[in-house]
Design a protein around this motif. Structure first.
Motif, short mmCIF file in Angstrom:
data_model
loop_
_atom_site.label_atom_id
_atom_site.label_comp_id
_atom_site.label_asym_id
_atom_site.label_seq_id
_atom_site.Cartn_x
_atom_site.Cartn_y
_atom_site.Cartn_z
N LEU A 1 43.53 107.06 -20.44
CA LEU A 1 42.73 106.31 -21.39
C LEU A 1 41.55 107.15 -21.88
O LEU A 1 41.22 107.16 -23.07
N GLN A 2 40.93 107.88 -20.93
CA GLN A 2 39.80 108.74 -21.29
C GLN A 2 40.23 109.83 -22.27
O GLN A 2 39.53 110.14 -23.23
N ASP A 3 41.41 110.40 -22.01
CA ASP A 3 41.91 111.45 -22.90
C ASP A 3 42.16 110.91 -24.30
O ASP A 3 41.88 111.59 -25.30
N ARG A 4 42.68 109.68 -24.38
CA ARG A 4 42.95 109.10 -25.70
C ARG A 4 41.64 108.82 -26.44
O ARG A 4 41.55 109.02 -27.65
N TRP A 5 40.64 108.34 -25.72
CA TRP A 5 39.34 108.09 -26.34
C TRP A 5 38.71 109.40 -26.81
O TRP A 5 38.08 109.47 -27.87
N LEU A 6 38.87 110.46 -25.99
CA LEU A 6 38.33 111.77 -26.38
C LEU A 6 39.03 112.28 -27.64
O LEU A 6 38.38 112.79 -28.56
N ALA A 7 40.35 112.12 -27.68
CA ALA A 7 41.11 112.55 -28.86
C ALA A 7 40.67 111.77 -30.09
O ALA A 7 40.52 112.32 -31.19
N PHE A 8 40.44 110.47 -29.93
CA PHE A 8 39.99 109.64 -31.04
C PHE A 8 38.62 110.09 -31.53
O PHE A 8 38.38 110.17 -32.73
N PHE A 9 37.72 110.40 -30.58
CA PHE A 9 36.37 110.83 -30.96
C PHE A 9 36.42 112.14 -31.73
O PHE A 9 35.74 112.29 -32.75
N ILE A 10 37.24 113.07 -31.27
CA ILE A 10 37.36 114.36 -31.96
C ILE A 10 37.92 114.16 -33.36
O ILE A 10 37.44 114.74 -34.34
N PHE A 11 38.94 113.31 -33.47
CA PHE A 11 39.53 112.99 -34.76
C PHE A 11 38.49 112.39 -35.70
O PHE A 11 38.37 112.79 -36.86
N TYR A 12 37.73 111.43 -35.20
CA TYR A 12 36.71 110.75 -36.01
C TYR A 12 35.64 111.75 -36.45
O TYR A 12 35.23 111.78 -37.62
N PHE A 13 35.19 112.58 -35.52
CA PHE A 13 34.14 113.57 -35.83
C PHE A 13 34.64 114.53 -36.90
O PHE A 13 33.92 114.84 -37.85
N TYR A 14 35.86 115.00 -36.75
CA TYR A 14 36.41 116.00 -37.67
C TYR A 14 36.46 115.46 -39.09
O TYR A 14 36.05 116.12 -40.05
N PHE A 15 36.95 114.23 -39.25
CA PHE A 15 37.18 113.71 -40.59
C PHE A 15 35.94 113.07 -41.22
O PHE A 15 35.87 112.94 -42.43
N TYR A 16 34.98 112.70 -40.41
CA TYR A 16 33.82 112.01 -40.98
C TYR A 16 32.53 112.83 -40.96
O TYR A 16 31.59 112.51 -41.66
N PHE A 17 32.48 113.87 -40.17
CA PHE A 17 31.25 114.65 -40.07
C PHE A 17 31.41 116.10 -40.49
O PHE A 17 30.48 116.69 -41.03
N MET A 18 32.56 116.70 -40.23
CA MET A 18 32.73 118.10 -40.58
C MET A 18 32.67 118.30 -42.09
O MET A 18 33.21 117.49 -42.84
N ARG A 19 31.99 119.33 -42.53
CA ARG A 19 31.91 119.66 -43.94
C ARG A 19 32.39 121.09 -44.16
O ARG A 19 32.08 121.99 -43.38
N ILE A 20 33.13 121.26 -45.23
CA ILE A 20 33.60 122.60 -45.59
C ILE A 20 32.56 123.24 -46.50
O ILE A 20 32.06 122.62 -47.44
N VAL A 21 32.24 124.48 -46.21
CA VAL A 21 31.37 125.30 -47.06
C VAL A 21 32.19 126.51 -47.50
O VAL A 21 32.74 127.22 -46.65
N THR A 22 32.31 126.73 -48.80
CA THR A 22 33.06 127.89 -49.28
C THR A 22 32.10 128.98 -49.73
O THR A 22 30.95 128.71 -50.11
N LEU A 23 32.59 130.20 -49.69
CA LEU A 23 31.80 131.36 -50.14
C LEU A 23 32.60 132.15 -51.18
O LEU A 23 33.79 132.42 -50.98
N LEU A 24 31.94 132.51 -52.25
CA LEU A 24 32.51 133.39 -53.28
C LEU A 24 31.43 134.39 -53.66
O LEU A 24 30.27 134.01 -53.86
N SER A 25 31.79 135.67 -53.72
CA SER A 25 30.78 136.68 -54.03
C SER A 25 31.43 137.97 -54.54
O SER A 25 32.66 138.10 -54.54
N ASP A 26 30.58 138.90 -54.91
CA ASP A 26 31.03 140.25 -55.27
C ASP A 26 30.67 141.24 -54.17
O ASP A 26 30.55 142.44 -54.43
N PHE A 27 30.51 140.75 -52.94
CA PHE A 27 30.05 141.59 -51.84
C PHE A 27 31.13 142.52 -51.29
O PHE A 27 30.81 143.48 -50.58
N GLY A 28 32.40 142.22 -51.55
CA GLY A 28 33.47 143.04 -50.99
C GLY A 28 33.55 142.89 -49.48
O GLY A 28 33.07 141.90 -48.89
N ASN A 29 34.13 143.88 -48.83
CA ASN A 29 34.31 143.84 -47.37
C ASN A 29 33.07 144.43 -46.69
O ASN A 29 33.08 145.55 -46.19
N THR A 30 31.97 143.65 -46.70
CA THR A 30 30.71 144.13 -46.15
C THR A 30 30.14 143.14 -45.15
O THR A 30 30.59 141.99 -45.04
#
Length: 279
Positions: free
Chosen positions: A9-38
């Motif tokens: 039961l604890q494992d299922r609750w932990l999995a649910f919490f991780i799922f909830y956190f991932y989809f409701y709190f995680m934000r994607i930040v993208t990067l685009l630049s002319d920096f090359g491989n630096t």
């Protein structure tokens, strides 16, 4: 048995919490630049993770042609909408860094764009629909020591991290109406289609800003460029080896390629150049 049941039961609750956190709190930040491989790219990522450790940083590309704002604007425009809603897009092609140009945040209908006010963000932001533009002024959201030559790390990266953390963009500065904008439209004049080369990929294919719908609506089957007649085909396998031809690219615009060769080398055309296609 009860102990095993409780553990399950604890494992299922932990999995649910991780799922909830991932989809409701995680934000994607993208990067685009002319920096090359630096190391500049890694420093920007480090700042974002340090301020928002649950962000997910994705590289769009760091191979934008040096100082070429038009190139960066086009690549951002063709890429941004594939990301989930509320993604924070950070773009840095900034030949005016340290000068009078502003840093801005643009909130659109679905995304946030952070970067210099030099037109780089404009094509993507206008397409998605601009809701608010803020000039980045509040030093509270900068790194403590701001370099005059690296606003990507010291200003734009921390601002993006704070947006990912949920900070309202009004905290960064005053709202503005005027901003630098790029206008990039193809046109038809007589029997010519006029456009620009906005990207050259690693295969030497020339990507233009000419909507392929212009070709389709006019029923055009051939065009000529620099006195070379090009068939309009669907795929590379329809062309003979070494044949240069035109086709509909993955961004929905006209592209020019060579089957097992390079259109860039054959035509000696680069990013930003104006082209006239006769039909």
């Amino acid at each position: 048995m009860p102990t095993l049941w409780n553990k399950g039961l604890q494992d299922r609750w932990l999995a649910f919490f991780i799922f909830y956190f991932y989809f409701y709190f995680m934000r994607i930040v993208t990067l685009l630049s002319d920096f090359g491989n630096t190391h500049y790219v890694s420093e920007m990522k480090a700042v974002i993770y340090k301020l928002c450790d649950y962000a997910s940083v994705v590289d769009i590309t760091h191979k934008i042609e040096k100082f070429n704002v038009l190139h960066g604007a086009f690549i951002l425009k063709r890429s941004y909408s594939y990301f989930p809603k509320n993604t924070v897009h950070v773009a840095v092609v900034d030949p005016g860094v340290g000068g009078e140009r502003k840093g801005i945040v643009i909130k659109t209908n679905n995304y946030y764009f952070v970067g210099p006010d030099n037109g780089l963000l404009s094509l993507a932001a206008k397409e998605d629909g601009i809701r608010q533009i803020v000039e980045i002024e509040n030093k509270k959201y900068f790194l403590e020591n701001v370099s005059a030559t690296f606003h990507g790390r010291d200003i734009f990266a921390p601002v993006a991290a704070y947006i990912a953390r949920g900070v309202d963009i009004s905290k960064f500065g005053r709202s503005i109406v005027e901003y630098e904008s790029i206008e990039l439209k193809a046109s038809i004049s007589g029997d010519k289609i006029i456009g620009h080369v906005v990207d050259v990929d690693d295969f030497g294919n020339l990507i233009t800003n000419i909507p392929f719908s212009i070709i389709e609506q006019a029923g055009i089957s051939k065009v000529s460029l620099k006195n070379k007649e090009l068939r309009i085909l669907k795929t590379f396998c329809e062309a003979r080896a070494g044949e240069m031809f035109a086709y509909k690219g993955s961004a929905g615009t006209l592209e020019i390629g060579v089957n097992k060769g390079s259109a860039k080398e054959m035509l000696d055309i680069g990013i930003g150049e104006k082209i006239w296609l006769k039909y």
